[in-house]
Design an enzyme around this catalytic site. Structure first.
Site, PDB file in Angstrom:
ATOM      1  N   THR A 124      -1.109   0.476   6.479  1.00  0.00           N
ATOM      2  CA  THR A 124      -0.684  -0.522   5.506  1.00  0.00           C
ATOM      3  C   THR A 124      -0.659  -1.874   6.205  1.00  0.00           C
ATOM      4  OG1 THR A 124       1.117  -1.229   4.060  1.00  0.00           O
ATOM      5  CG2 THR A 124       1.743   0.053   5.986  1.00  0.00           C
TER       6      THR A 124
ATOM      7  N   SER B 138     -10.680  -3.396   0.114  1.00  0.00           N
ATOM      8  CA  SER B 138      -9.493  -3.052   0.910  1.00  0.00           C
ATOM      9  C   SER B 138      -9.832  -2.037   2.004  1.00  0.00           C
ATOM     10  CB  SER B 138      -8.453  -2.468  -0.038  1.00  0.00           C
ATOM     11  OG  SER B 138      -7.447  -1.802   0.673  1.00  0.00           O
ATOM     12  N   ASP B 139      -8.985  -1.997   3.018  1.00  0.00           N
ATOM     13  CA  ASP B 139      -9.125  -0.973   4.071  1.00  0.00           C
ATOM     14  C   ASP B 139      -8.730   0.427   3.564  1.00  0.00           C
ATOM     15  OD1 ASP B 139      -6.335  -2.173   4.056  1.00  0.00           O
ATOM     16  OD2 ASP B 139      -6.019  -0.326   5.170  1.00  0.00           O
TER      17      ASP B 139
ATOM     18  N   ARG C 178     -13.352  -8.324  -3.213  1.00  0.00           N
ATOM     19  CA  ARG C 178     -12.837  -8.041  -1.865  1.00  0.00           C
ATOM     20  C   ARG C 178     -12.567  -6.536  -1.743  1.00  0.00           C
ATOM     21  NH1 ARG C 178      -7.501  -6.286   0.106  1.00  0.00           N
ATOM     22  NH2 ARG C 178      -7.437  -6.832   2.300  1.00  0.00           N
TER      23      ARG C 178
ATOM     24  N   ILE D 239      -2.336  -6.063   6.233  1.00  0.00           N
ATOM     25  CA  ILE D 239      -3.497  -6.865   5.846  1.00  0.00           C
ATOM     26  C   ILE D 239      -4.768  -6.071   6.126  1.00  0.00           C
ATOM     27  CG2 ILE D 239      -4.745  -9.019   6.281  1.00  0.00           C
ATOM     28  CD1 ILE D 239      -2.166  -9.920   5.426  1.00  0.00           C
TER      29      ILE D 239
ATOM     30  N   THR E   1       0.900  -1.138   0.000  1.00  0.00           N
ATOM     31  CA  THR E   1       0.000   0.000   0.000  1.00  0.00           C
ATOM     32  C   THR E   1       0.940   1.188   0.000  1.00  0.00           C
ATOM     33  OG1 THR E   1      -1.653  -1.121   1.416  1.00  0.00           O
ATOM     34  CG2 THR E   1      -1.717   1.252   1.423  1.00  0.00           C
TER      35      THR E   1
HETATM   36  N1  GLY Z   1      -3.904  -2.741   3.058  1.00  0.00           N
HETATM   37  C1  GLY Z   1      -4.193  -3.077   1.740  1.00  0.00           C
HETATM   38  C2  GLY Z   1      -5.135  -4.169   1.583  1.00  0.00           C
HETATM   39  O1  GLY Z   1      -5.155  -5.100   2.369  1.00  0.00           O
HETATM   40  O2  GLY Z   1      -5.899  -4.154   0.662  1.00  0.00           O
END
Ligand code: GLY
Length: 327
Positions: A230, A211-212, A209, A232, A181
């Site tokens: 940044t 993303s955050d 999916r 998961i 990220t």
């Molecule tokens: N932090 C980026 C993602 O998991 O999409």
């Protein structure tokens, strides 16, 4: 010293994950990050707003093919690139973003364009419509190493949980679990804060999916603090990390303490993430539960970074203690 009372501050990141495996790799990352910090800090000194600098710095990071955002983004499980980006103007406390957008060079530009609109977060189809409305040219952000990475995973029927954070052959990143990220937090001469974040996602993920990076969990700012995350995405969302750190500062905690406490909680829950932040009193902070966060900053005096690398004996080398110059 800047003209106005507030000394600008800037911090940027290019992802978090495992240690870079060579000095050469660390130097490549370092040069890219330092160059962007230098250019963008000059804009802050000229009086450009935090929101504009955050967007422009994100754009430069998206254009760096080694980072997982914009050009060089990872491929999803179906072999397509879908990117997400958001911008938060802390002074207005206004969030805007795009989710899973394709065929565009700079997703952060779309997030920036949405700042002034009533509907400020658009997903795939809406984001594609926006591209057409803004007459943004079609662009393919694919780089060869990301395609090779996907082909390799396809051979193994997608056993890997995510793609590598850095698409740079010299960095020998293949099979190293990293979370990519890019992100920026800026404090301008007016004392205003903004945060921007952009990503190609986790890589190899399920279609659809989210993303955050285009959620307040991954990118948040108000008049007191700004944070870009940044790692998961699911871990960041579960911690509501960016908003949590900002709210802690809003409620009176100093930024270093807010960062530390939030990272300790994340560590206790075995999260895999990192964050960069700036508060209204000029404090700069970063934190991580992953091995490393690839970040660089300007504290008003000098450029610094968080980089280190592992030598061939797996010994960890701290950049700051070994590099005398900035090259
Ligand atoms: N932090 C980026 C993602 O998991 O999409």
């Amino acid at each position: 010293m800047s003209i106005a009372g507030v000394q600008p501050k800037l911090i940027i990141h290019g992802g978090a994950g495992g240690h870079v495996k060579s000095k050469e790799g660390a130097i490549i990352v370092r040069q890219a990050l330092h160059s962007i910090v230098e250019q963008m800090y000059a804009l802050l000194l000229e009086g450009v707003s935090a929101a504009e600098v955050a967007a422009e710095a994100c754009q430069l990071l998206e254009d760096q093919t080694m980072f997982n955002a914009g050009t060089g983004s990872v491929l999803q499980s179906d072999g397509q690139i879908r990117m997400s980006a958001s911008l938060m103007d802390g002074a207005q406390q206004r969030f805007s973003g795009v989710i899973n957008v394709s065929r565009v060079k700079n997703p952060i530009q779309l997030a920036q364009a949405l700042q002034q609109q009533e509907d400020r977060v658009l997903s795939d189809y809406g984001a594609a419509e926006l591209l057409r409305e803004l007459k943004v040219p079609i662009y393919d952000p694919l780089v060869t190493i990301r395609l090779q990475e996907w082909m390799q995973e396809r051979e193994g029927n997608f056993q890997k949980a995510m793609a590598g954070v850095i698409a740079e052959e010299e960095l020998v990143i293949a099979h190293e679990p990293r979370k990519g990220t890019i992100g920026v937090v800026a404090l301008d001469r007016q004392g205003k804060i903004a945060a921007g974040t952009s990503t190609g996602g986790k890589g190899l993920e399920h279609i659809g999916r989210v993303s955050d990076s285009a959620m307040p969990a991954g990118n948040y700012a108000n008049e007191y603090a700004g944070v870009s995350c940044t790692g998961i995405g699911e871990d960041i969302i579960d911690e509501c990390l960016a908003a949590k750190i900002v709210i802690r500062v809003t409620d009176g905690l100093k930024l270093p303490e807010a960062m530390l406490r939030s990272m300790q909680e994340s560590k206790n829950r075995e999260r895999d993430l990192g964050a960069i932040a700036i508060s209204h009193d000029g404090a700069i902070a970063w934190g991580k539960t992953s091995e490393v966060i690839l970040a660089a900053y300007h504290d008003g005096e000098t450029i610094g970074d968080t980089l280190d690398w592992q030598d061939k004996d797996d010994k960890l080398i701290d950049f700051k203690t070994t590099m005398k110059d900035k090259g």
